[in-house]
Design a protein around this motif. Structure first.
Motif, PDB file in Angstrom:
ATOM      1  N   LYS A  51       0.819  -1.218   0.000  1.00  0.00           N
ATOM      2  CA  LYS A  51       0.000   0.000   0.000  1.00  0.00           C
ATOM      3  C   LYS A  51       0.857   1.274   0.000  1.00  0.00           C
ATOM      4  O   LYS A  51       0.388   2.354   0.364  1.00  0.00           O
ATOM      5  CB  LYS A  51      -0.978   0.015   1.180  1.00  0.00           C
ATOM      6  CG  LYS A  51      -2.002  -1.105   1.118  1.00  0.00           C
ATOM      7  CD  LYS A  51      -2.959  -1.062   2.286  1.00  0.00           C
ATOM      8  CE  LYS A  51      -4.096  -2.055   2.116  1.00  0.00           C
ATOM      9  NZ  LYS A  51      -3.688  -3.421   1.780  1.00  0.00           N
ATOM     10  N   PHE A  52       2.115   1.143  -0.413  1.00  0.00           N
ATOM     11  CA  PHE A  52       3.008   2.300  -0.488  1.00  0.00           C
ATOM     12  C   PHE A  52       3.366   2.636  -1.935  1.00  0.00           C
ATOM     13  O   PHE A  52       3.243   3.787  -2.360  1.00  0.00           O
ATOM     14  CB  PHE A  52       4.291   2.043   0.308  1.00  0.00           C
ATOM     15  CG  PHE A  52       5.340   3.110   0.122  1.00  0.00           C
ATOM     16  CD1 PHE A  52       5.198   4.352   0.731  1.00  0.00           C
ATOM     17  CD2 PHE A  52       6.457   2.877  -0.673  1.00  0.00           C
ATOM     18  CE1 PHE A  52       6.149   5.346   0.542  1.00  0.00           C
ATOM     19  CE2 PHE A  52       7.424   3.855  -0.861  1.00  0.00           C
ATOM     20  CZ  PHE A  52       7.264   5.087  -0.248  1.00  0.00           C
ATOM     21  N   ALA A  53       3.810   1.655  -2.681  1.00  0.00           N
ATOM     22  CA  ALA A  53       4.236   1.897  -4.062  1.00  0.00           C
ATOM     23  C   ALA A  53       3.019   2.169  -4.953  1.00  0.00           C
ATOM     24  O   ALA A  53       1.962   1.569  -4.789  1.00  0.00           O
ATOM     25  CB  ALA A  53       5.011   0.696  -4.589  1.00  0.00           C
ATOM     26  N   HIS A  54       3.187   3.103  -5.894  1.00  0.00           N
ATOM     27  CA  HIS A  54       2.126   3.456  -6.834  1.00  0.00           C
ATOM     28  C   HIS A  54       2.669   3.384  -8.263  1.00  0.00           C
ATOM     29  O   HIS A  54       3.852   3.652  -8.496  1.00  0.00           O
ATOM     30  CB  HIS A  54       1.597   4.869  -6.547  1.00  0.00           C
ATOM     31  CG  HIS A  54       0.775   4.958  -5.302  1.00  0.00           C
ATOM     32  ND1 HIS A  54       1.325   4.861  -4.034  1.00  0.00           N
ATOM     33  CD2 HIS A  54      -0.571   5.117  -5.131  1.00  0.00           C
ATOM     34  CE1 HIS A  54       0.355   4.960  -3.124  1.00  0.00           C
ATOM     35  NE2 HIS A  54      -0.797   5.115  -3.760  1.00  0.00           N
ATOM     36  N   TYR A  55       1.776   3.062  -9.204  1.00  0.00           N
ATOM     37  CA  TYR A  55       2.199   2.839 -10.591  1.00  0.00           C
ATOM     38  C   TYR A  55       1.197   3.448 -11.566  1.00  0.00           C
ATOM     39  O   TYR A  55       0.041   3.692 -11.216  1.00  0.00           O
ATOM     40  CB  TYR A  55       2.336   1.334 -10.863  1.00  0.00           C
ATOM     41  CG  TYR A  55       3.322   0.657  -9.935  1.00  0.00           C
ATOM     42  CD1 TYR A  55       4.695   0.722 -10.179  1.00  0.00           C
ATOM     43  CD2 TYR A  55       2.877  -0.005  -8.786  1.00  0.00           C
ATOM     44  CE1 TYR A  55       5.600   0.121  -9.304  1.00  0.00           C
ATOM     45  CE2 TYR A  55       3.773  -0.606  -7.918  1.00  0.00           C
ATOM     46  CZ  TYR A  55       5.138  -0.535  -8.181  1.00  0.00           C
ATOM     47  OH  TYR A  55       6.034  -1.113  -7.323  1.00  0.00           O
ATOM     48  N   CYS A  56       1.667   3.651 -12.789  1.00  0.00           N
ATOM     49  CA  CYS A  56       0.773   4.152 -13.838  1.00  0.00           C
ATOM     50  C   CYS A  56      -0.404   3.198 -14.009  1.00  0.00           C
ATOM     51  O   CYS A  56      -1.558   3.612 -14.100  1.00  0.00           O
ATOM     52  CB  CYS A  56       1.512   4.255 -15.176  1.00  0.00           C
ATOM     53  SG  CYS A  56       2.878   5.431 -15.199  1.00  0.00           S
TER      54      CYS A  56
END
Length: 482
Positions: free
Chosen positions: A69-74
């Motif tokens: 729930k930390f990393a975000h992506y396109c």
């Protein structure tokens, strides 16, 4: 030892500077000297919710990793492309309960990569991280204390089942990050969004008037077939003709400081005394501090002190979002500066830059255009003619003039910016592609303007009400471009 059969560079002993890279064949302006994928890279803490952790593009509604729930992506395509790099990080974040700061995250990614590839990720890598300088012995006590805190936080984050590491080695890696980390920009090249480590790039020494520049190529992970994906990488590009055997250099700091200030910044961040030609001979210092003839010394001091105080107030008002106060302060400052400072004086240029950006945001495009043109004229006398920041400033000025309806000047500025960014960014960078489209558009508009100004004005008004000018797939309103 060379990087690759296709990359004409070699490591050599560069005297007091230690090791360096030099060319093994002549190259021309705009040539890519070499490209290098990151050894490891992370998004800044402050932008972790807004920037893709794979390609480092800004996103308005990114896809979140469901596990940490930390990393975000396109999207899921970018997420799959990043999984090999994120896998161990994802587990560590879940176990520790939260993500540590960017320095700790980058150090951990580096360690996992070292363990996986024994320090060398490809045959083209010229140095290991063990051989890079950490400058720990030269760090000020306060900075060293902060680094030691990061080291302790690293061990709290580092999984107990992972390879045991020594505290000194982790401190070395932290020191390497501190003085060798390369700032990564978003897809528009205008906002710093992360930091990465590129071992070969670390071998390129500094010069305040360099012969190369570095640009981030975000790669392409849009194809469904991962075979057609390309990696995030930096490109070292020649700014001018470079002869065989000539050392390759980049600038670690913005040139828009007098030589003593650049030397101070370099000593503080990179722990060396710059002895480049522009610092040794104080080249351009006279332009950056130029005073109009017959200005009394006491008046110069008074205006200088007033300008420094005003710039502090301007930045405070801008941070608070009080943009009308920013303009008021800028105009008061310019009124005092214009009778004393020449158009290349740093303090005048800084006020013009802020005023033009904020006026553009407030959609006062005519006055913004006037200030931006003065700023560009000053920059052009100070910067290297192929400096990327000069190109970006000219681009913003061109867009501002387009918004103001000053199509003749707008087209000329956009053509100038395109010529520079073709060299610094290359023809395939999103900004260059969009500039080419803007150049074509303004050329057509200019033709119509010259044929019938009344028809052009009516057409432009109709178009502006429906379809704003775009850059890198985003609406141009200049707040986002500042």
């Amino acid at each position: 030892m060379t990087v690759d059969k296709m990359d004409p560079v070699e490591v050599f002993a560069a005297g007091e500077k230690g090791r360096g890279l030099r060319l093994t064949k002549e190259m021309s302006a705009g040539d890519v000297v070499f490209a290098e994928a990151s050894f490891a890279a992370v998004v800044f803490d402050s932008l972790s919710l807004q920037v893709c952790h794979s390609c480092f593009r800004r996103q308005s509604n990114p896809h979140r990793c469901a596990q940490c729930k930390f990393a975000h992506y396109c999207d899921r395509t970018c997420q799959r492309a990043a999984w090999d790099e994120h896998k161990q990080e994802c587990s560590a974040i879940r176990k520790s309960g939260k993500a540590p700061n960017e320095n700790v995250r980058l150090a951990a990614r580096i360690m996992w990569r070292i363990h996986k590839n024994t320090g060398l990720v490809s045959d083209s890598q010229l140095t290991t991280l063990d051989l890079l300088e950490d400058h720990l012995s030269q760090m000020p006590p306060e900075d060293l204390k902060e680094l030691r805190v990061d080291v302790q936080n690293f061990f709290q984050y580092w999984p107990k089942k992972s390879k045991t590491l020594g505290e000194d080695y982790v401190a070395h890696i932290m020191g390497v990050i501190n003085c060798n980390g390369f700032t990564l920009s978003d897809q528009r090249g205008l906002q710093a969004v992360g930091v990465g480590l590129f071992p070969n790039l670390c071998l390129v020494n500094h010069d305040c008037w360099p012969n190369c520049s570095v640009i981030l190529n975000h790669g392409d992970q849009t194809a469904l077939d991962t075979t057609f994906h390309s990696e995030r990488r930096i490109e070292l590009r020649a700014l001018e003709k470079i002869s065989e055997g000539e050392e390759l250099t980049v600038s670690y700091v913005d040139f828009l400081h007098v030589s003593k200030e650049r030397q101070r910044l370099l000593k503080q961040q990179y722990h060396f005394d710059c002895k480049c030609e522009h610092c040794t001979h104080a080249d351009k210092d006279q332009l950056m501090t130029a005073i109009k003839d017959k200005s009394p010394d006491d008046v110069v001091k008074q205006v200088t002190d007033f300008s420094l105080q005003a710039l502090t107030k301007i930045e405070e008002a801008r941070t608070e979002g009080n943009f009308h106060e920013v303009i008021k302060l800028c105009q008061e400052c310019l009124e005092k500066q214009e009778s004393v400072f020449e158009d290349t004086h740093l303090l005048l240029l800084r006020v013009l830059s802020t005023a033009s950006e904020v006026l553009s945001f407030l959609q006062n495009f005519h006055q913004a255009a006037e200030y931006s043109l003065r700023m560009v004229e000053g920059y052009s006398k100070v910067y290297h003619h192929n400096n990327a920041q000069l190109g970006m400033a000219i681009m913003r000025a061109g867009v501002t003039h387009w918004h103001a309806g000053l199509i003749e000047v707008a087209h000329g500025l956009i053509c100038r910016a395109f010529a520079i960014l073709m060299i610094t960014h290359g023809p395939h960078h999103p900004i260059t592609k969009d500039l080419e489209a803007m150049r074509t558009q303004t050329e057509l508009e200019l033709r119509l303007f010259k044929q019938n100004k009344h028809v052009y004005d009516n057409m432009r008004e109709a178009v502006l009400s429906k379809k704003p000018l775009m850059l890198a797939g985003e609406q141009v309103p200049i707040k986002a471009m500042s």
